[in-house]
Enzyme design. Structure first.
Site, PDB file in Angstrom:
ATOM      1  NE  ARG A 173      38.822  47.009  41.439  1.00  0.00           N
ATOM      2  CZ  ARG A 173      38.882  48.210  42.021  1.00  0.00           C
ATOM      3  NH1 ARG A 173      39.620  49.163  41.468  1.00  0.00           N
ATOM      4  NH2 ARG A 173      38.219  48.459  43.134  1.00  0.00           N
ATOM      5  CE  LYS A 198      35.345  46.726  40.512  1.00  0.00           C
ATOM      6  NZ  LYS A 198      34.653  45.820  41.471  1.00  0.00           N
ATOM      7  CG  HIS A 266      41.190  39.766  42.090  1.00  0.00           C
ATOM      8  ND1 HIS A 266      41.196  41.044  41.546  1.00  0.00           N
ATOM      9  CD2 HIS A 266      40.428  39.838  43.217  1.00  0.00           C
ATOM     10  CE1 HIS A 266      40.461  41.845  42.304  1.00  0.00           C
ATOM     11  NE2 HIS A 266      39.995  41.137  43.327  1.00  0.00           N
ATOM     12  NE  ARG A 269      41.807  44.896  43.993  1.00  0.00           N
ATOM     13  CZ  ARG A 269      41.753  46.214  44.135  1.00  0.00           C
ATOM     14  NH1 ARG A 269      42.785  46.949  43.752  1.00  0.00           N
ATOM     15  NH2 ARG A 269      40.694  46.811  44.648  1.00  0.00           N
ATOM     16  CG  HIS A 292      38.415  48.567  48.586  1.00  0.00           C
ATOM     17  ND1 HIS A 292      38.988  47.745  49.543  1.00  0.00           N
ATOM     18  CD2 HIS A 292      38.373  47.824  47.449  1.00  0.00           C
ATOM     19  CE1 HIS A 292      39.280  46.573  49.011  1.00  0.00           C
ATOM     20  NE2 HIS A 292      38.918  46.601  47.748  1.00  0.00           N
ATOM     21  CE1 TYR A 301      42.437  41.500  50.760  1.00  0.00           C
ATOM     22  CE2 TYR A 301      41.415  43.673  50.879  1.00  0.00           C
ATOM     23  CZ  TYR A 301      41.784  42.552  50.156  1.00  0.00           C
ATOM     24  OH  TYR A 301      41.495  42.497  48.804  1.00  0.00           O
TER      25      TYR A 301
END
Length: 322
Positions: A173, A198, A266, A269, A292, A301
């Protein structure tokens, strides 16, 4: 009794009773002062509510008051949604508008003035799933090359290229790339990079030599003395690099290359994940590399890959071409 909003130039003229306008002002103050919502969000919420109240003026045959809101039924909200849909509103706008109406009615319910159950009984419209829009592998390679010479100084060009290389080469990110310190800078010999993502969750991502080489080239040319805990990527004056600067750099690049607006930092990514999947990477591994928390976030994806496969089939199959 007529009243008009004054918070923005495009606020809609709306006929409503004074008690309802007064409650609307209290609600907006609550959102701004207590919930600290951004000004743009407040303007959007007010616009949505005033559209609804304008509908009620026509729907009920007169200026609505608080008591009129208390008498609304699910059918009234569905009629409003249908009217908006006929006017060309998309599902995302309808869902946001319904959320604003519910927020306003919940505020009145806490004051003991209405029952918000009727609006809660109406389901928001389904929104089509928005797939990420990666760039192609050749486009990604051109974006990270640093060969277009769009910046005034070579070190800025190499800095931008190093950031883009981290996004595409490691699937980071933009916030993760810009949070790196000089001590964490990848070198051409390094094989892994520890990233804090995150929620403070750490992960190890493999490093290609090209990533370390891009960062090393930038550090050699950077005119600012950097060491230790200093931010790895800095702006023109030596302070931490802003994400907005990276976004502007990408805007220049995509303009020069003729790429669509979906070509953002982004998107690199997304390209990292999509190209790994197309090359035979498994979802669990890609999930770990992206950081994730849930596999469902990574599964999107597979839809991109399937979509591209079908597009290629449509263009290339002899029978399809007639």
């Amino acid at each position: 009794m007529a009243s008009s909003a004054s918070t923005s130039a495009d606020t809609l003229l709306i006929i409503a009773q004074p008690d309802l306008n007064q409650r609307l002002g209290l609600w907006l103050d609550h959102l701004g002062d207590e919930r600290r919502l951004a000004d743009k969000t407040l303007v959007a919420y007010e616009r949505d509510i005033r559209q609804f109240l304008r509908f009620l003026t026509d729907h009920l045959g007169g200026a609505p008051a608080v008591k009129d809101l208390a008498d609304l039924r699910p059918a009234d909200f569905r009629a409003y949604m249908a009217r908006r849909r006929q006017g060309g509103a998309q599902s995302r706008s309808l869902a946001r508008g319904l959320a604003g109406i519910r927020s306003f009615l919940s505020f009145l319910e806490r004051r003991g003035e209405v029952n918000a159950a009727a609006s809660s009984a109406v389901r928001p419209p389904r929104q089509g799933k928005s797939l990420p829009k990666p760039v192609s592998a050749p486009e990604a390679m051109d974006l990270i090359s640093g060969d277009l010479a769009l910046e005034s100084e070579p070190w800025i060009e190499t800095r931008n290229a190093a950031v883009m290389t981290l996004l595409y080469g490691c699937g980071l990110r933009i916030s993760e790339a810009l949070s790196l310190t000089v001590a964490q800078a990848p070198t051409p010999d390094a094989r892994t990079l520890r990233i804090k993502g995150k929620g403070g969750k750490e992960r190890l991502v493999p490093l290609l030599p090209a990533v370390g080489e891009a960062v090393s080239t930038y550090l050699k040319l950077c005119p600012h003395p950097l060491s230790g805990s200093d931010p790895l990527f800095v702006g023109v004056r030596g302070g931490p690099l802003s994400p907005r600067i990276v976004q502007k750099a990408m805007e220049k690049l995509r303009s020069a290359m003729g790429l669509p607006k979906s070509a953002t930092p982004h998107a690199l990514r997304h390209s990292f994940a999509t190209h790994l999947l197309a090359g035979g990477g498994d979802l669990r591994t890609i999930q770990e590399l992206l950081g994730h928390a849930s596999l469902s976030s990574t599964q999107i994806y597979t839809e991109i890959d399937s979509t591209r496969l079908l597009e290629a089939y449509d263009k290339a199959h002899p029978r399809h071409r007639g």
